[in-house]
Scaffold this motif. Sequence first.
Motif, PDB file in Angstrom:
ATOM      1  N   ALA A 294     -63.096   9.150 -21.850  1.00  0.00           N
ATOM      2  CA  ALA A 294     -63.216  10.411 -21.107  1.00  0.00           C
ATOM      3  C   ALA A 294     -63.712  10.157 -19.690  1.00  0.00           C
ATOM      4  N   ARG A 295     -64.643   9.239 -19.531  1.00  0.00           N
ATOM      5  CA  ARG A 295     -65.161   8.919 -18.192  1.00  0.00           C
ATOM      6  C   ARG A 295     -64.066   8.307 -17.314  1.00  0.00           C
ATOM      7  N   GLU A 296     -63.272   7.451 -17.908  1.00  0.00           N
ATOM      8  CA  GLU A 296     -62.180   6.834 -17.154  1.00  0.00           C
ATOM      9  C   GLU A 296     -61.160   7.881 -16.705  1.00  0.00           C
ATOM     10  N   LEU A 297     -60.865   8.832 -17.581  1.00  0.00           N
ATOM     11  CA  LEU A 297     -59.925   9.901 -17.227  1.00  0.00           C
ATOM     12  C   LEU A 297     -60.452  10.737 -16.074  1.00  0.00           C
ATOM     13  N   VAL A 298     -61.725  11.087 -16.122  1.00  0.00           N
ATOM     14  CA  VAL A 298     -62.327  11.901 -15.063  1.00  0.00           C
ATOM     15  C   VAL A 298     -62.365  11.126 -13.753  1.00  0.00           C
ATOM     16  N   ALA A 299     -62.703   9.840 -13.813  1.00  0.00           N
ATOM     17  CA  ALA A 299     -62.772   9.028 -12.589  1.00  0.00           C
ATOM     18  C   ALA A 299     -61.415   8.975 -11.897  1.00  0.00           C
ATOM     19  N   ARG A 300     -60.326   8.901 -12.671  1.00  0.00           N
ATOM     20  CA  ARG A 300     -58.988   8.853 -12.065  1.00  0.00           C
ATOM     21  C   ARG A 300     -58.590  10.188 -11.451  1.00  0.00           C
TER      22      ARG A 300
END
Length: 253
Positions: free
Chosen positions: A194-200
């Motif tokens: 989820a963090r990776e998705l938000v960062a992108r």
Amino acid sequence: MTRRTEWPGGSAEPGHGHESADGPAYGPAVGAADGYGSEPGADSTPRSGGRRRGEGGAGFGEGAGRRARSGTTGSGSPSSSRAESGEPRDPVEQARNICLRLLTGTPRTRKQLADALRKREIPDEAAEEVLSRFEDVGLIDDTAFAGAWVESRHHGRGLARRALVRELRTKGVDSAVIDDAVGRLDAEQEEETARELVARKLRSTRGLDRDKRLRRLAGMLARKGYGEGMALRVVRQALEEEGEDTEGLDEPF
């Protein structure tokens, strides 16, 4: 003589006529099996030429026209009969062929194949025999399917456990098998994704007001199956790292 597949001078376009040697290997065989190939001794005179009209009586005229209209060859047998098309009469063999075609290139669940056989009106007894046999030899393996699906859809699309469960249910996978496959994703791994998705996605929301950024980012996570609490927490932390004031963002979005 120029080969047709070379399309000399632009007179013929790719995609028309027969497949070239680089095309699907099954092309010529399917054409012949379906009765579309040339028959031995067939008249090869071009149909556009008028010089043959009237010569030899019914060699290319009335007799041939009657045969074409009746759908028979010179021998009187139907040109597109089941025997010529190669389609098996045995429902078990039909079911087997259907399943093999569907399994070519992509795995399928037992329910997906059963639904396909039912749609093709294969008798239940024949369908059950083939599906059970395919399971015995490992061509159908719902457990392996579910594991591969979770791995691919989580790492490739970022889907959370909730979304993965929903997708596997629509494919007819047993609940116990789903629980086992999805259980391999722990909460820590899910939150990291989820963090990776938000960062992108974060950069594309810059310039928007805080609440709109929150709704857009949290909504993206919700569509991928993440729970409201996790989505809010991950988005808030990402905004704080950018220096955004997150006071009051603990409320549900």
